[in-house]
Design an enzyme around this catalytic site. Structure first.
Site, PDB file in Angstrom:
ATOM      1  N   CYS A  39      -7.736  -9.703 -20.450  1.00 21.12           N
ATOM      2  CA  CYS A  39      -8.290  -9.264 -19.168  1.00 21.12           C
ATOM      3  C   CYS A  39      -7.653 -10.034 -18.020  1.00 21.12           C
ATOM      4  CB  CYS A  39      -9.809  -9.437 -19.156  1.00 21.12           C
ATOM      5  SG  CYS A  39     -10.669  -8.207 -20.162  1.00 21.12           S
ATOM      6  N   CYS A  58     -10.701 -14.093  -8.385  1.00 21.39           N
ATOM      7  CA  CYS A  58     -11.466 -13.860  -9.614  1.00 21.39           C
ATOM      8  C   CYS A  58     -11.976 -12.417  -9.640  1.00 21.39           C
ATOM      9  CB  CYS A  58     -12.641 -14.829  -9.685  1.00 21.39           C
ATOM     10  SG  CYS A  58     -13.753 -14.501 -11.085  1.00 21.39           S
ATOM     11  N   CYS A  61     -16.423 -12.597  -9.613  1.00 21.51           N
ATOM     12  CA  CYS A  61     -17.184 -13.022  -8.431  1.00 21.51           C
ATOM     13  C   CYS A  61     -16.418 -12.860  -7.124  1.00 21.51           C
ATOM     14  CB  CYS A  61     -17.630 -14.472  -8.588  1.00 21.51           C
ATOM     15  SG  CYS A  61     -16.258 -15.655  -8.558  1.00 21.51           S
ATOM     16  N   CYS A 145       4.931  -7.456  20.671  1.00 19.93           N
ATOM     17  CA  CYS A 145       4.385  -6.126  20.356  1.00 19.93           C
ATOM     18  C   CYS A 145       5.132  -5.419  19.239  1.00 19.93           C
ATOM     19  CB  CYS A 145       4.360  -5.243  21.602  1.00 19.93           C
ATOM     20  SG  CYS A 145       5.996  -4.835  22.271  1.00 19.93           S
ATOM     21  N   CYS A 198       8.645  35.497   9.108  1.00 18.73           N
ATOM     22  CA  CYS A 198       7.510  36.361   9.430  1.00 18.73           C
ATOM     23  C   CYS A 198       6.976  36.057  10.825  1.00 18.73           C
ATOM     24  CB  CYS A 198       6.422  36.162   8.376  1.00 18.73           C
ATOM     25  SG  CYS A 198       4.951  37.163   8.646  1.00 18.73           S
TER      26      CYS A 198
END
Length: 372
Positions: A39, A58, A61, A145, A198
């Site tokens: 995991c 984590c 948590c 900027c 069209c």
């Protein structure tokens, strides 16, 4: 029945809920959470590859809160300890990516660091001016900027510079749409017009169906109240006679003759390309093909012919010319029938020319063209 025995040293991973011995668990350094090695590998590999470095926390948590702590001593200690764990459990490529993101984070927290707006290069800007030159792509950007640098920015603040640039862009867009755009007749929204194809358009804002040539509305047969004949039709519109819907069936020579009849000058597309302002987004491009089969020649002729017709019809519409000037007697009668009007009889043996004028007058009076 055989009983299932679990090693007392085994424990359940809170993420995958599988049983593993304590030796297969990884303890997080800045919280009390722990979970299995697999995991740990899956979580941190995915986060490092797909997310920002501030999300490398984590999975249980969500600590520490790196976005809040920023470049604090605690966050630096967390990353140092996590780097050791990642180096141990993850592959070298993922570890290197983690270190690059960690380095970039440190650079971005430096007050005089900025990324180039034109390339992936980062710059430590130590000059007094706002103009930041990139040594990699040799382009300049405003350090504050991040807009592409222009000389007028020397005397304008970033807010003023953005406002001027926005105004220029709006004026260019307005001019472009005025020349090349099309306006929805229902909600007046303007959008870019793609030439050819069209003539049926559907507004993206109000969903109104209309003709791109004459702006007449398209209706489903049952919704059209013009006549009972419309009920048996599908999607259709009652185009005006100067619409490209009708004039595209004319030969180019006849369209030119209508312009000549009304004294309108035009460019000969066969010899001289008209200016872009004259032909909107239709661009005349002379081409020569040494080897071309019959099908290719036919396709090219058809394409060029359509472009020429679009150009001439645009001139006809811009000058509010009436195609009825060149209508034959049959065409005039068809036009009257199309609008459900009575065809005048040729009483008293009117000469052919006088009868044509009578038909023409009725059409002009009772079927006026829309002013574009």
């Amino acid at each position: 029945m055989e009983e299932l025995h679990v090693d007392v040293e085994d424990r359940e991973c809170p993420i995958c809920c599988e049983q593993f011995p304590y030796s297969k668990f990884v303890n997080m350094t800045h919280c009390k959470c722990s979970f299995c090695e697999m995991c740990f590998i899956h979580h941190f590999s995915a986060v490092i590859k797909e997310k920002s470095i501030i999300h490398v926390v984590c999975p249980i948590c969500k600590k520490p809160d790196l976005e809040k702590e920023g470049n604090s001593e605690e966050s630096r200690e967390f990353f140092n300890l996590l780097d050791t764990q990642i180096h141990h459990y993850l592959d070298s490529a993922t570890h290197e990516l983690f270190q690059r993101k960690l380095r970039d984070k440190a650079l971005m927290e430096m007050p005089n660091f900025s990324w180039c707006s034109h390339c992936p290069f980062g710059i430590l800007h130590e000059r007094d001016t706002l103009e930041m030159e990139c040594p990699s792509c040799n382009k300049s950007t405003c350090f504050n900027c991040k807009e592409q640098w222009e000389d007028m920015h020397e005397i304008l603040s970033c807010e003023e510079f953005k406002r001027v640039k926005m105004q220029c862009q709006e004026e260019k867009l307005y001019d472009y749409l005025a020349k090349n755009g099309i306006e929805c007749p229902s909600c007046k929204y303007r959008f870019d017009l793609w030439k050819g194809g069209c003539l049926h358009f559907k507004c993206t804002q109000c969903q109104h169906d209309f003709c791109g040539g004459c702006r007449k509305a398209f209706f489903q047969g049952s919704e059209c109240g013009f006549s009972e004949d419309c009920h048996g039709k599908g999607l259709h519109a009652h185009h005006t006679r100067d619409c490209f819907y009708h004039l595209r069936d004319w030969e180019v020579d006849r369209l030119q003759k209508l312009l000549q009849h009304n004294g309108i000058q035009y460019s000969d597309t066969k010899k001289e390309p008209p200016g872009l302002n004259e032909r909107s987004s239709i661009v005349w491009i002379p081409t020569v093909k040494a080897h071309m089969d019959k099908a290719e020649k036919k396709d090219e002729t058809t394409s060029n012919d359509t472009e020429d017709k679009e150009y001439f019809v645009k001139l006809i519409n811009a000058n509010n010319l009436d195609p009825v000037d060149l209508y034959t007697e049959t065409e005039m009668k068809v036009e009257l029938q199309r609008w459900k009007l009575t065809i005048p009889e040729n009483c008293g043996g009117d000469r052919s020319e006088a009868y044509l004028q009578k038909l023409q007058m009725k059409i002009r009076q009772e079927i006026p063209l829309l002013v574009k």
